[in-house]
Scaffold this motif. Structure first.
Motif, PDB file in Angstrom:
ATOM      1  N   MET A  41      13.965  37.959 -31.128  1.00  0.00           N
ATOM      2  CA  MET A  41      15.207  38.083 -31.436  1.00  0.00           C
ATOM      3  C   MET A  41      15.569  38.926 -32.160  1.00  0.00           C
ATOM      4  SD  MET A  41      16.172  35.343 -29.822  1.00  0.00           S
ATOM      5  CE  MET A  41      17.031  34.466 -30.123  1.00  0.00           C
ATOM      6  N   GLU A  42      16.851  40.450 -32.005  1.00  0.00           N
ATOM      7  CA  GLU A  42      17.367  41.106 -32.690  1.00  0.00           C
ATOM      8  C   GLU A  42      18.906  40.734 -33.286  1.00  0.00           C
ATOM      9  OE1 GLU A  42      14.808  44.520 -31.370  1.00  0.00           O
ATOM     10  OE2 GLU A  42      16.780  44.545 -29.970  1.00  0.00           O
ATOM     11  N   LEU A  43      18.672  41.171 -34.213  1.00  0.00           N
ATOM     12  CA  LEU A  43      20.269  40.700 -34.556  1.00  0.00           C
ATOM     13  C   LEU A  43      21.056  41.954 -34.640  1.00  0.00           C
ATOM     14  CD1 LEU A  43      22.734  39.254 -35.687  1.00  0.00           C
ATOM     15  CD2 LEU A  43      22.128  39.545 -38.001  1.00  0.00           C
ATOM     16  N   TRP A  44      22.141  43.198 -33.964  1.00  0.00           N
ATOM     17  CA  TRP A  44      22.426  43.835 -33.753  1.00  0.00           C
ATOM     18  C   TRP A  44      24.234  44.101 -34.669  1.00  0.00           C
ATOM     19  CZ3 TRP A  44      20.466  48.818 -31.586  1.00  0.00           C
ATOM     20  CH2 TRP A  44      19.680  48.437 -31.250  1.00  0.00           C
ATOM     21  N   ARG A  45      24.615  44.748 -35.779  1.00  0.00           N
ATOM     22  CA  ARG A  45      25.987  43.934 -35.990  1.00  0.00           C
ATOM     23  C   ARG A  45      26.440  46.418 -35.523  1.00  0.00           C
ATOM     24  NH1 ARG A  45      27.579  45.141 -39.804  1.00  0.00           N
ATOM     25  NH2 ARG A  45      26.103  45.981 -41.109  1.00  0.00           N
ATOM     26  N   ILE A  46      27.483  45.909 -34.810  1.00  0.00           N
ATOM     27  CA  ILE A  46      28.553  46.975 -34.164  1.00  0.00           C
ATOM     28  C   ILE A  46      29.618  47.259 -35.024  1.00  0.00           C
ATOM     29  CG2 ILE A  46      28.832  47.664 -31.549  1.00  0.00           C
ATOM     30  CD1 ILE A  46      25.347  46.300 -31.600  1.00  0.00           C
ATOM     31  N   ARG A  47      29.421  48.652 -34.896  1.00  0.00           N
ATOM     32  CA  ARG A  47      31.710  49.192 -35.498  1.00  0.00           C
ATOM     33  C   ARG A  47      31.646  50.004 -35.045  1.00  0.00           C
ATOM     34  NH1 ARG A  47      29.681  50.525 -41.078  1.00  0.00           N
ATOM     35  NH2 ARG A  47      29.444  52.825 -39.453  1.00  0.00           N
ATOM     36  N   ASP A  48      33.082  49.786 -34.691  1.00  0.00           N
ATOM     37  CA  ASP A  48      33.413  51.259 -33.983  1.00  0.00           C
ATOM     38  C   ASP A  48      32.423  51.586 -32.405  1.00  0.00           C
ATOM     39  OD1 ASP A  48      35.824  50.967 -35.258  1.00  0.00           O
ATOM     40  OD2 ASP A  48      35.067  52.070 -37.148  1.00  0.00           O
ATOM     41  N   GLY A  49      31.630  50.834 -31.467  1.00  0.00           N
ATOM     42  CA  GLY A  49      31.278  51.478 -30.589  1.00  0.00           C
ATOM     43  C   GLY A  49      29.776  52.216 -30.971  1.00  0.00           C
ATOM     44  N   LYS A  50      29.241  51.660 -32.782  1.00  0.00           N
ATOM     45  CA  LYS A  50      28.089  52.047 -32.766  1.00  0.00           C
ATOM     46  C   LYS A  50      27.512  51.301 -33.326  1.00  0.00           C
ATOM     47  CE  LYS A  50      28.682  56.519 -31.661  1.00  0.00           C
ATOM     48  NZ  LYS A  50      27.604  57.451 -30.773  1.00  0.00           N
ATOM     49  N   ALA A  51      26.144  51.178 -32.985  1.00  0.00           N
ATOM     50  CA  ALA A  51      24.997  50.145 -33.914  1.00  0.00           C
ATOM     51  C   ALA A  51      25.059  50.442 -35.625  1.00  0.00           C
ATOM     52  CB  ALA A  51      23.925  49.738 -33.631  1.00  0.00           C
ATOM     53  N   VAL A  52      25.610  49.679 -36.178  1.00  0.00           N
ATOM     54  CA  VAL A  52      25.197  49.471 -37.732  1.00  0.00           C
ATOM     55  C   VAL A  52      24.546  49.083 -38.458  1.00  0.00           C
ATOM     56  CG1 VAL A  52      27.413  50.338 -37.793  1.00  0.00           C
ATOM     57  CG2 VAL A  52      26.402  48.039 -38.468  1.00  0.00           C
ATOM     58  N   GLU A  53      23.662  48.185 -37.544  1.00  0.00           N
ATOM     59  CA  GLU A  53      22.620  47.749 -37.735  1.00  0.00           C
ATOM     60  C   GLU A  53      21.634  46.570 -37.183  1.00  0.00           C
ATOM     61  OE1 GLU A  53      20.962  44.388 -41.460  1.00  0.00           O
ATOM     62  OE2 GLU A  53      23.274  44.386 -40.416  1.00  0.00           O
ATOM     63  N   LEU A  54      20.317  46.743 -37.095  1.00  0.00           N
ATOM     64  CA  LEU A  54      19.233  46.652 -36.465  1.00  0.00           C
ATOM     65  C   LEU A  54      18.360  45.977 -36.996  1.00  0.00           C
ATOM     66  CD1 LEU A  54      18.217  45.524 -33.345  1.00  0.00           C
ATOM     67  CD2 LEU A  54      16.590  47.664 -33.835  1.00  0.00           C
ATOM     68  N   ARG A  55      18.084  43.777 -36.705  1.00  0.00           N
ATOM     69  CA  ARG A  55      17.024  43.513 -38.169  1.00  0.00           C
ATOM     70  C   ARG A  55      16.289  42.549 -36.673  1.00  0.00           C
ATOM     71  NH1 ARG A  55      17.543  40.910 -42.860  1.00  0.00           N
ATOM     72  NH2 ARG A  55      19.401  41.951 -43.086  1.00  0.00           N
ATOM     73  N   PRO A  56      15.010  42.956 -36.179  1.00  0.00           N
ATOM     74  CA  PRO A  56      14.252  42.056 -35.554  1.00  0.00           C
ATOM     75  C   PRO A  56      13.776  40.824 -36.164  1.00  0.00           C
ATOM     76  CG  PRO A  56      13.137  44.810 -35.277  1.00  0.00           C
ATOM     77  CD  PRO A  56      14.768  44.996 -36.473  1.00  0.00           C
TER      78      PRO A  56
END
Length: 134
Positions: free
Chosen positions: A106-121
């Motif tokens: 499972m991966e948690l992505w955080r998106i801001r203004d159309g760009k990924a700011v964090e990826l946590r597998p």
């Protein structure tokens, strides 16, 4: 699901499309913000927290060099607000060990203004991956 969530899922899907095409020049980094953060499980040889698009690009390139025959099957995308969760199944072969692995992630992505700011597998079995890299 609202348009924000759909747009955020599209950002994550674009990342996987780059990887699916065998992106060797790091074009997948185009979906990452300059100040992005990557969290890798501490049980892995490349475990740690990495900050910045160029650093993340270098880390992911090194990670991929450890494997052959990598296959990533996306099971589902879930989104709410600025977060996207991806349920996927990853398999491959350790390049040096020639041992196979397969594990859900499972991966948690955080998106801001159309760009990924964090990826946590979140790895179901990090030992399965670490074991083929030894």
């Amino acid at each position: 699901m609202g348009s924000l969530e759909e747009a955020n899922i599209a950002v994550v899907k674009l990342f996987y499309q780059y990887l699916d095409r065998g992106d060797r020049d790091g074009a997948y980094a185009n979906v990452m913000a300059d100040d992005c953060i990557l969290h890798e499980a501490p049980e892995l040889p490349y475990g740690g927290v990495y900050r910045g698009r160029e650093v993340m690009q270098d880390v992911l390139a090194r990670v991929m060099q450890g494997f052959d025959e990598v296959s990533c099957t996306i099971r589902n995308y879930l989104a709410g607000g600025d977060e996207v969760v991806v349920h996927l199944h990853l398999s491959g072969v350790g390049r040096a060990s020639r041992k196979a692995f397969a594990t859900p992630i499972m991966e948690l992505w955080r998106i801001r203004d159309g760009k990924a700011v964090e990826l946590r597998p979140f790895l179901f079995d990090p030992a399965a991956i670490a074991g083929v890299l030894a």
